[in-house]
Design an enzyme around this catalytic site. Structure first.
Site, mmCIF file in Angstrom:
data_model
loop_
_atom_site.group_PDB
_atom_site.id
_atom_site.type_symbol
_atom_site.label_atom_id
_atom_site.label_comp_id
_atom_site.label_asym_id
_atom_site.label_seq_id
_atom_site.Cartn_x
_atom_site.Cartn_y
_atom_site.Cartn_z
ATOM 1 N N ARG A 95 -53.155 11.292 -14.244
ATOM 2 C CA ARG A 95 -53.389 12.741 -14.231
ATOM 3 C C ARG A 95 -54.466 13.141 -15.229
ATOM 4 O O ARG A 95 -55.289 14.015 -14.953
ATOM 5 C CB ARG A 95 -52.083 13.481 -14.531
ATOM 6 C CG ARG A 95 -51.021 13.317 -13.440
ATOM 7 C CD ARG A 95 -49.788 14.154 -13.742
ATOM 8 N NE ARG A 95 -49.092 13.693 -14.928
ATOM 9 C CZ ARG A 95 -48.178 12.729 -14.940
ATOM 10 N NH1 ARG A 95 -47.843 12.120 -13.813
ATOM 11 N NH2 ARG A 95 -47.580 12.371 -16.063
ATOM 12 N N ASP B 37 -41.975 -1.558 -9.965
ATOM 13 C CA ASP B 37 -40.664 -1.074 -10.402
ATOM 14 C C ASP B 37 -39.535 -1.758 -9.642
ATOM 15 O O ASP B 37 -38.561 -2.242 -10.224
ATOM 16 C CB ASP B 37 -40.554 0.439 -10.199
ATOM 17 C CG ASP B 37 -41.408 1.223 -11.174
ATOM 18 O OD1 ASP B 37 -41.842 0.645 -12.185
ATOM 19 O OD2 ASP B 37 -41.634 2.422 -10.924
#
Length: 210
Positions: A61, A78
């Site tokens: 971001r 993950d």
């Protein structure tokens, strides 16, 4: 133009958050190679990798380097990391079916969520604003709540691996374990809800096609 087009895929691969993703993979490879011979070092490397999971999103971001490849790399890393950890626990503790069931729930929940996101045309699997379930909206809509659940879940699994005996003798550690157990339980409930709502979305897509 040809050179410019050829460079675009490479530039995405070299995004800062994606480089962090590669580092996470390397750390996890080293960690799992040491998981039985050095549990403490394994836990340190695994937890650093987990912390980096939050950093890559921040960098994405911050530098406007959000990418589909990065999102997929992040989720796959993950899921594989959690899967490997639960498999290790299933080898160390009984009944192993508990850990294997958690593994199945984690994979099924996230895979269905990703696929239903693809079918609905959404840009992110975290976009659940139209969900009828308030807990699922709260989880993906509030970053700190999601972070607490994820950290608690990982911490709960790691304490199972590391300090099961020490918990009984340390009140502070007992409190941390209890708090992580609470967050872990919420995360499992959310996984069940996510799996059900994602399955419903897939069925609704089939109904619309007919």
């Amino acid at each position: 133009m040809a050179n410019s087009s050829a460079q675009k895929p490479l530039s995405v691969y070299l995004y800062i958050p994606n480089i962090i993703g590669y580092i996470r993979i390397l750390m996890n490879c080293v960690a799992f190679a040491l998981c039985f011979s050095n549990k403490k070092l394994f836990s340190i490397l695994y937890f650093i990798s987990f912390v980096c999971d939050g950093l890559d999103g921040w960098f994405a971001r911050k530098f406007n380097q959000v990418s589909t490849f990065g999102a997929v790399l992040d989720m796959v890393t993950d899921r594989v990391s959690t899967a490997c950890l639960l498999v290790i626990l299933s080898k160390l503790y009984r009944p192993s079916l508990i850990f294997l069931s958690l593994l199945a729930l984690d994979i099924a929940s996230h895979w269905l969520q990703m696929y239903s996101t693809f079918l609905s045309g959404k840009a992110s699997h975290k976009d659940v604003k139209d969900s009828s379930n308030w807990l699922l909206r709260a989880y993906y809509g509030h970053r700190y709540f999601m972070a607490f659940c994820c950290v608690a879940c990982e911490a709960r699994i790691l304490t199972t691996l590391l300090v099961l005996d020490a918990v009984k003798e340390d009140s502070l550690l007992s409190f941390v374990v209890a708090l992580s157990l609470f967050g872990w339980a919420i995360k499992q409930v959310i996984n069940v809800i996510q799996m059900k709502t994602a399955a419903d979305a897939c069925v609704l897509h089939d109904m619309k096609r007919r």
